[in-house]
Design an enzyme around this catalytic site. Structure first.
Site, PDB file in Angstrom:
ATOM      1  N   ASP A   8       0.886  -1.153   0.000  1.00  0.00           N
ATOM      2  CA  ASP A   8       0.000   0.000   0.000  1.00  0.00           C
ATOM      3  C   ASP A   8       0.940   1.223   0.000  1.00  0.00           C
ATOM      4  OD1 ASP A   8      -2.303   1.642   0.455  1.00  0.00           O
ATOM      5  OD2 ASP A   8      -1.710   1.768   2.563  1.00  0.00           O
ATOM      6  N   LEU A   9       0.419   2.399  -0.272  1.00  0.00           N
ATOM      7  CA  LEU A   9       1.294   3.576  -0.341  1.00  0.00           C
ATOM      8  C   LEU A   9       1.141   4.504   0.888  1.00  0.00           C
ATOM      9  CD1 LEU A   9       3.245   5.402  -2.062  1.00  0.00           C
ATOM     10  CD2 LEU A   9       1.180   6.472  -2.964  1.00  0.00           C
ATOM     11  N   ASP A  10      -0.060   5.111   0.991  1.00  0.00           N
ATOM     12  CA  ASP A  10      -0.292   6.102   2.054  1.00  0.00           C
ATOM     13  C   ASP A  10      -0.201   5.439   3.436  1.00  0.00           C
ATOM     14  OD1 ASP A  10      -0.965   8.302   0.279  1.00  0.00           O
ATOM     15  OD2 ASP A  10      -2.850   7.267  -0.111  1.00  0.00           O
ATOM     16  N   THR A  16       1.653  10.168   4.065  1.00  0.00           N
ATOM     17  CA  THR A  16       0.619  11.026   3.480  1.00  0.00           C
ATOM     18  C   THR A  16      -0.733  10.836   4.165  1.00  0.00           C
ATOM     19  OG1 THR A  16       0.680   9.318   1.820  1.00  0.00           O
ATOM     20  CG2 THR A  16       1.504  11.474   1.165  1.00  0.00           C
ATOM     21  N   LYS A  44      -9.225   5.174   6.030  1.00  0.00           N
ATOM     22  CA  LYS A  44      -7.928   4.744   5.475  1.00  0.00           C
ATOM     23  C   LYS A  44      -8.135   3.586   4.503  1.00  0.00           C
ATOM     24  CE  LYS A  44      -4.779   6.312   9.064  1.00  0.00           C
ATOM     25  NZ  LYS A  44      -3.866   5.920  10.146  1.00  0.00           N
ATOM     26  N   SER A 115      -2.591   0.636  -4.152  1.00  0.00           N
ATOM     27  CA  SER A 115      -3.122   1.752  -3.367  1.00  0.00           C
ATOM     28  C   SER A 115      -4.424   2.243  -3.980  1.00  0.00           C
ATOM     29  CB  SER A 115      -2.102   2.900  -3.359  1.00  0.00           C
ATOM     30  OG  SER A 115      -2.705   4.089  -2.899  1.00  0.00           O
ATOM     31  N   ALA A 116      -5.341   2.679  -3.125  1.00  0.00           N
ATOM     32  CA  ALA A 116      -6.605   3.251  -3.619  1.00  0.00           C
ATOM     33  C   ALA A 116      -6.387   4.637  -4.211  1.00  0.00           C
ATOM     34  CB  ALA A 116      -7.607   3.333  -2.471  1.00  0.00           C
ATOM     35  N   LYS A 146     -10.791  -1.712  -1.554  1.00  0.00           N
ATOM     36  CA  LYS A 146     -10.569  -2.389  -0.277  1.00  0.00           C
ATOM     37  C   LYS A 146     -11.802  -2.146   0.599  1.00  0.00           C
ATOM     38  CE  LYS A 146      -5.703  -1.151  -0.738  1.00  0.00           C
ATOM     39  NZ  LYS A 146      -4.590  -0.303  -0.285  1.00  0.00           N
ATOM     40  N   GLU A 170       0.316  -3.122   4.760  1.00  0.00           N
ATOM     41  CA  GLU A 170      -0.876  -2.275   4.871  1.00  0.00           C
ATOM     42  C   GLU A 170      -0.941  -1.553   6.207  1.00  0.00           C
ATOM     43  OE1 GLU A 170      -3.553  -0.909   3.985  1.00  0.00           O
ATOM     44  OE2 GLU A 170      -3.785  -1.607   1.952  1.00  0.00           O
ATOM     45  N   ASP A 171      -1.505  -0.331   6.205  1.00  0.00           N
ATOM     46  CA  ASP A 171      -1.699   0.378   7.470  1.00  0.00           C
ATOM     47  C   ASP A 171      -3.182   0.520   7.811  1.00  0.00           C
ATOM     48  OD1 ASP A 171      -2.218   2.238   5.369  1.00  0.00           O
ATOM     49  OD2 ASP A 171      -2.096   3.867   6.823  1.00  0.00           O
TER      50      ASP A 171
HETATM   51  C1  BG6 Z   1      -5.786   5.678   0.187  1.00  0.00           C
HETATM   52  C2  BG6 Z   1      -5.881   6.507   1.455  1.00  0.00           C
HETATM   53  O1  BG6 Z   1      -4.479   5.192   0.051  1.00  0.00           O
HETATM   54  O2  BG6 Z   1      -6.117   6.460  -0.955  1.00  0.00           O
HETATM   55  C3  BG6 Z   1      -7.244   7.160   1.557  1.00  0.00           C
HETATM   56  O3  BG6 Z   1      -5.666   5.650   2.584  1.00  0.00           O
HETATM   57  C4  BG6 Z   1      -7.529   7.961   0.289  1.00  0.00           C
HETATM   58  O4  BG6 Z   1      -7.267   7.993   2.691  1.00  0.00           O
HETATM   59  C5  BG6 Z   1      -7.420   7.039  -0.928  1.00  0.00           C
HETATM   60  O5  BG6 Z   1      -8.827   8.533   0.328  1.00  0.00           O
HETATM   61  C6  BG6 Z   1      -7.677   7.760  -2.246  1.00  0.00           C
HETATM   62  O6  BG6 Z   1      -6.656   8.684  -2.472  1.00  0.00           O
HETATM   63  P1  BG6 Z   1      -6.668   9.811  -3.601  1.00  0.00           P
HETATM   64  O7  BG6 Z   1      -5.245  10.321  -3.564  1.00  0.00           O
HETATM   65  O8  BG6 Z   1      -7.009   9.156  -4.898  1.00  0.00           O
HETATM   66  O9  BG6 Z   1      -7.674  10.811  -3.195  1.00  0.00           O
HETATM   67 MG    MG Z   2      -2.689   3.211   3.622  1.00  0.00          MG
END
Ligand code: BG6
Ligand code: MG
Length: 215
Positions: A8-10, A16, A44, A115-116, A146, A170-171
């Site tokens: 996962d990224l964030d 972030t 998240k 990542s989402a 997810k 994952e967090d």
């Molecule tokens: C996820 C975050 O990685 O990405 C969420 O945990 C976030 O908080 C989601 O809403 C979507 O991100 P973005 O950058 O497309 O708005």
């Molecule tokens: Mg995350």
């Protein structure tokens, strides 16, 4: 034997998660919805538009905005988020991550991003680590986000490694659930709340030894 790594990224590679929180809080307060860190935990790993829907339900405002207005609100939140991201650089990579992905590259273990976030390619580029990942799942191409396992199954497919031979990082509660359902060994990167369904939980990559993990 582990043959692939899916990140996962964030909140896993870069901090972030705090910027998402600040951007959503600003937007929520502007439309008179209370927003705190505890509620933020449930967002998240959840896509931008689904997060907005959850915030509107949380603030009892779900029937006030049209679809077009919701798109504008989501865009406004993204503008706030991008503004916070403008200063991000390699110094923001979370502790231990760079060593870990460098070692994975030396060992020829393919790495993917699941990542989402639609901002993932931009962030990886700003962090100057995009060349460590052979695949980035496009979250807009998925039927479900997810906690559905689709994103992790797609990542495993893209690196051509069966899910049971992958390890995922994952967090978020939703992300750990997705990994569990995908049959991927789940390592939780714990920040705020606990991640009870993770197969292993650590506070940072400095606690992980890639050699023992790959055995
Ligand atoms: C996820 C975050 O990685 O990405 C969420 O945990 C976030 O908080 C989601 O809403 C979507 O991100 P973005 O950058 O497309 O708005
Ligand atoms: Mg995350």
């Amino acid at each position: 034997m582990v043959k692939g790594l899916i990140f996962d990224l964030d909140g896993v590679i870069v901090d972030t998660a705090g910027y998402h929180y600040l951007a959503w809080k600003k937007l929520a307060n502007e439309i008179e919805i209370d927003f705190d860190e505890k509620f933020n935990e449930s967002l998240k790993g959840i896509s931008r538009i689904e997060s907005l829907d959850k915030i509107l339900i949380h603030g009892h405002r779900q029937n006030i905005f049209s679809t077009d207005e919701k798109m504008l609100l989501a865009e406004r939140k993204n503008d706030y988020y991008l503004n916070l991201l403008s200063e991000i650089s390699p110094k923001d990579i979370l502790p231990g991550v760079l060593d870990f992905i460098q070692q994975a590259k030396e060992y020829n273990i393919p790495c993917a991003i699941a990542s989402a976030s639609q901002n993932a390619p931009t962030i990886l580029n700003k962090l100057d680590i995009d060349n460590y990942f052979i695949a980035i799942v496009d979250p807009t191409s998925l039927k479900k986000g997810k906690p559905d396992p689709e994103i992790f199954l797609r990542a495993a497919e893209l690196i051509d490694v069966p899910p049971h031979l992958c390890v995922g990082f994952e967090d978020s509660i939703a992300g750990i659930q997705a990994l569990n359902q995908a049959g991927i060994y789940a390592i939780g990167i714990v920040a705020e709340g606990p991640l009870p369904n993770a197969d292993k939980a650590v506070h940072s990559f400095t606690e992980l030894d890639i050699n023992s993990l790959l055995k």
